[in-house]
Write a protein that holds these residues in place. Sequence first.
Motif, PDB file in Angstrom:
ATOM      1  N   THR A   1       0.837  -1.199   0.000  1.00  0.00           N
ATOM      2  CA  THR A   1       0.000   0.000   0.000  1.00  0.00           C
ATOM      3  C   THR A   1       0.866   1.242   0.000  1.00  0.00           C
ATOM      4  O   THR A   1       0.594   2.217  -0.722  1.00  0.00           O
ATOM      5  CB  THR A   1      -0.933  -0.002   1.218  1.00  0.00           C
TER       6      THR A   1
ATOM      7  N   THR B   1       2.243   1.817  -3.344  1.00  0.00           N
ATOM      8  CA  THR B   1       1.228   2.390  -4.229  1.00  0.00           C
ATOM      9  C   THR B   1       1.186   3.902  -4.079  1.00  0.00           C
ATOM     10  O   THR B   1       1.150   4.643  -5.072  1.00  0.00           O
ATOM     11  CB  THR B   1      -0.157   1.799  -3.908  1.00  0.00           C
ATOM     12  N   VAL B   2       1.188   4.359  -2.834  1.00  0.00           N
ATOM     13  CA  VAL B   2       1.199   5.801  -2.572  1.00  0.00           C
ATOM     14  C   VAL B   2       2.461   6.435  -3.156  1.00  0.00           C
ATOM     15  O   VAL B   2       2.415   7.507  -3.769  1.00  0.00           O
ATOM     16  CB  VAL B   2       1.097   6.071  -1.055  1.00  0.00           C
TER      17      VAL B   2
ATOM     18  N   VAL C   1      -4.576   1.760   3.537  1.00  0.00           N
ATOM     19  CA  VAL C   1      -4.041   3.106   3.376  1.00  0.00           C
ATOM     20  C   VAL C   1      -4.357   3.982   4.580  1.00  0.00           C
ATOM     21  O   VAL C   1      -3.610   4.915   4.897  1.00  0.00           O
ATOM     22  CB  VAL C   1      -4.583   3.743   2.075  1.00  0.00           C
TER      23      VAL C   1
END
Length: 327
Positions: free
Chosen positions: A54, A57-58, A222
Amino acid sequence: MSTEVLPRPATDGPGEPSRRGGTYLGIVFAAAGMVCVGSSVAVSTAITDAPLFTLQTVRYALAALLLLGVARLTGWRVPRPRGREWLWLAGVATAGLVLFNVGVVRGVAHAEPAVIGVAVAAVPMLLAVVPAIATRTLPARPVIIGALIVTAGAVLVEGFGRTDAAGVGYALLVLVCEAGFTLLAMPVLPRLGAFGVSFHSVWMATAGMAVVGVATEGPTAVTTLGTVDLLAALYLAVVVTTIAFLLWFTAVRRLGSGRAGLLTGVVPVSAAALGIPLHGAMPSPMVWLGTAVVGAGLSIGLRRCAAKSAPERTPGSTPGTLSRAGS
């Protein structure tokens, strides 16, 4: 007689650096990019408890937005991929970014980090040999010798560690994916440039990493990211992704994969050097020895590169046809 298949140094007409000057600049870019990558080791120690996929991804989402913003501010054109270029870019994103991170994360569960580091240390050999095999040419002898020495030096810096069979498999996956990050970009670099390859591979990696993150960590992961995690993601996005990618792909355009690959030996050296101010611990004698060996390998592998700087081709590219995009 030995030859190596490499991209033609990027020149865009009158006023551009000379071929030799462009080669020296490529070496500087590659080394600087690898120093940026080496700095990620220190940042990674602060996010060991975060949902890593996650967070990645950010990181990639921020990097894609940053690259797009830079393009808007500077007026750089971001070329749109055509035809098979989409497949090459998808390969860069999938192998070089998504699967690489999966291999690292899963690998350290079965092997000590040094084992993964040793796998990455072998990348210079693949970057020197694979393009030559693909084009049925002989790689330059100094580059092969330099790659062997740089690999040996990087192994000395990293050290060895314990592992099981699964750890060996993940280490091999990391090795292939790390090499694939550069090799799969080679056919599209001449037209798309460093900027185009960086942007498109990063946004594709964002989508791929989001799928992995949701599947393994859940859609609400997230919300568990803290301030330190977000700051780490921002640093990784700016320094280790945006800046490092642009520097690296620009260097690969100028030097070719074989010679640029030699500079990956800078990563463990820079990571060890950053440990001095961050942790207050001087490197061991083995690290100093490894650093000296890496330096010797770079000297051997890059000496002929700086002296001759012969224009050569990349697989899938046309000599002398380079786009200004991203350069």
